[in-house]
Design a protein around this motif. Structure first.
Motif, PDB file in Angstrom:
ATOM      1  N   SER A 190    -145.165 -53.855-111.224  1.00  0.00           N
ATOM      2  CA  SER A 190    -145.143 -54.157-112.654  1.00  0.00           C
ATOM      3  C   SER A 190    -146.516 -53.933-113.289  1.00  0.00           C
ATOM      4  O   SER A 190    -147.466 -53.492-112.641  1.00  0.00           O
ATOM      5  N   GLY A 191    -146.594 -54.286-114.568  1.00  0.00           N
ATOM      6  CA  GLY A 191    -147.870 -54.170-115.273  1.00  0.00           C
ATOM      7  C   GLY A 191    -148.566 -55.509-115.429  1.00  0.00           C
ATOM      8  O   GLY A 191    -149.286 -55.723-116.413  1.00  0.00           O
ATOM      9  N   THR A 192    -148.359 -56.413-114.453  1.00  0.00           N
ATOM     10  CA  THR A 192    -148.914 -57.767-114.555  1.00  0.00           C
ATOM     11  C   THR A 192    -150.427 -57.765-114.724  1.00  0.00           C
ATOM     12  O   THR A 192    -150.975 -58.451-115.587  1.00  0.00           O
ATOM     13  N   ALA A 210    -156.721 -49.015-117.634  1.00  0.00           N
ATOM     14  CA  ALA A 210    -155.891 -47.838-117.909  1.00  0.00           C
ATOM     15  C   ALA A 210    -155.443 -47.120-116.640  1.00  0.00           C
ATOM     16  O   ALA A 210    -154.699 -46.142-116.713  1.00  0.00           O
ATOM     17  N   ASN A 211    -155.885 -47.606-115.476  1.00  0.00           N
ATOM     18  CA  ASN A 211    -155.544 -46.939-114.217  1.00  0.00           C
ATOM     19  C   ASN A 211    -154.366 -47.670-113.565  1.00  0.00           C
ATOM     20  O   ASN A 211    -154.550 -48.586-112.763  1.00  0.00           O
ATOM     21  N   ALA A 212    -153.158 -47.242-113.916  1.00  0.00           N
ATOM     22  CA  ALA A 212    -151.952 -47.938-113.447  1.00  0.00           C
ATOM     23  C   ALA A 212    -151.831 -47.901-111.932  1.00  0.00           C
ATOM     24  O   ALA A 212    -151.444 -48.903-111.308  1.00  0.00           O
ATOM     25  N   ALA A 213    -152.153 -46.768-111.314  1.00  0.00           N
ATOM     26  CA  ALA A 213    -152.013 -46.645-109.856  1.00  0.00           C
ATOM     27  C   ALA A 213    -152.942 -47.623-109.143  1.00  0.00           C
ATOM     28  O   ALA A 213    -152.538 -48.301-108.188  1.00  0.00           O
ATOM     29  N   LEU A 214    -154.181 -47.718-109.608  1.00  0.00           N
ATOM     30  CA  LEU A 214    -155.143 -48.628-108.979  1.00  0.00           C
ATOM     31  C   LEU A 214    -154.724 -50.082-109.161  1.00  0.00           C
ATOM     32  O   LEU A 214    -154.854 -50.900-108.233  1.00  0.00           O
ATOM     33  N   LEU A 215    -154.209 -50.406-110.336  1.00  0.00           N
ATOM     34  CA  LEU A 215    -153.764 -51.781-110.584  1.00  0.00           C
ATOM     35  C   LEU A 215    -152.586 -52.150-109.695  1.00  0.00           C
ATOM     36  O   LEU A 215    -152.501 -53.279-109.207  1.00  0.00           O
ATOM     37  N   ARG A 216    -151.691 -51.201-109.469  1.00  0.00           N
ATOM     38  CA  ARG A 216    -150.559 -51.490-108.585  1.00  0.00           C
ATOM     39  C   ARG A 216    -151.016 -51.645-107.132  1.00  0.00           C
ATOM     40  O   ARG A 216    -150.470 -52.467-106.397  1.00  0.00           O
ATOM     41  N   VAL A 217    -152.014 -50.888-106.733  1.00  0.00           N
ATOM     42  CA  VAL A 217    -152.583 -51.076-105.396  1.00  0.00           C
ATOM     43  C   VAL A 217    -153.155 -52.490-105.274  1.00  0.00           C
ATOM     44  O   VAL A 217    -152.968 -53.172-104.259  1.00  0.00           O
TER      45      VAL A 217
END
Length: 301
Positions: A190-192, A210-217
């Motif tokens: 998610s975008g938590t 703004a880095n969705a991939a890094l945040l999901r990691v």
């Protein structure tokens, strides 16, 4: 029967009595910091009884809304009890200093936390420290310099602190499971974190927002750390120290990114650490320092 005995030995292990003294001191200091700087709702809401919504334990004890006078008494009692616990670990002081201080601290801090959580927000990071401060009163006399002398009376409260510390993280996984509609995959992808960074912006987290991939990691990493937190009970020695360091790093990261510290839980990891070795380490360090100064003096001569 063998399984029951093994479980009993695990729940009530023999752990060093000196560790009790050190963990008591750490939790006492944290209790003072907590009432002074973090859990202020007990004082802040004392004049607004209409907002009182008692948690379950407060209802069981039939606690009325806190008043300014009661809040002041609890605030002072936490400081007095913590001070007695800290100095009570010294070998030359009477046992009653430590015992009395522990009881005062346990009663005052527990009531402070119950009232503080009864005004609309329950802080889950206070579970382990509250349980620990209360249960450590059952451990009896413990001195900082008791060394490796171990017994079950010291082991049980320390084990319970360990268990409730780990349950804090594993319980967080259950909360994520519930809030995500029964899917941890949905939460992890998610975008938590993005929402949290936007809600609590700072110079550090804006580098990643703004880095969705890094945040999901990051979300997957946090989820795995919490989900497998019970595995720390299988670790020993250096591996256990590395695990504790990993959780400390996790809390440091959440503080830098979100300004959330979880200190009341973080300090409870001390129950896993061999703090009973501190006096020996200190003596060795001081001994090396003394030897070094003597050598320097010999060279100068």
């Amino acid at each position: 029967m063998r399984l029951v005995r093994a479980l009993s030995r695990w729940v009530v292990p023999e752990l060093p009595r000196a560790r009790v003294a050190w963990v008591r001191a750490v939790l006492a200091i944290m209790a003072v910091l907590d009432v002074r700087y973090f859990l202020g709702s007990t004082t802040d809401r004392a004049g607004t009884p209409s907002f009182y919504d008692p948690i379950l334990l407060a209802r069981v004890l039939h606690l009325p809304p806190v008043t300014p006078s009661i809040a002041d008494i609890l605030y002072l009692s936490v400081h007095v009890g913590a001070g007695a616990v800290l100095i009570g670990g010294l070998a030359r002081l009477p046992r009653m200093v430590q015992h009395g201080g522990g009881l005062v601290l346990a009663g005052a801090f527990s009531l402070w936390a119950m009232w503080g959580m009864s005004y609309g927000y329950v802080s889950h990071d206070h579970m382990a420290i509250t349980v620990g401060i209360v249960l450590l009163t059952t451990a009896g006399t413990a001195r900082y310099g008791s060394g490796a002398a171990a017994d079950e009376r010291a082991g049980w409260p320390l084990r319970m602190i360990q268990v409730f510390t780990v349950l804090t993280y594993f319980g967080s996984v259950m909360a994520k499971f519930s809030l995500s509609g029964g899917s941890l995959l949905r939460w992890a992808n998610s975008g938590t974190l993005a929402w949290a960074f936007i809600r609590r912006p700072n110079e550090f987290n804006q580098l990643f927002v703004a880095n969705a991939a890094l945040l999901r990691v990051g979300q997957w990493g946090a989820l795995m750390l919490e989900l497998f937190s019970p595995l720390v009970f299988l670790l020993r020695a250096r591996s256990l120290m590395l695990a504790v360091a990993a959780f400390a790093g996790f809390h440091l990261t959440t503080y830098l990114l979100l300004g959330i510290h979880f200190l009341p839980t973080a300090v409870c990891w001390t129950a896993f650490l061999p703090l009973e070795r501190l006096p020996g380490w200190f003596r060795r360090i001081m001994g090396r320092a003394t030897s070094s100064r003597r050598s320097d003096s010999d060279v100068a001569l």
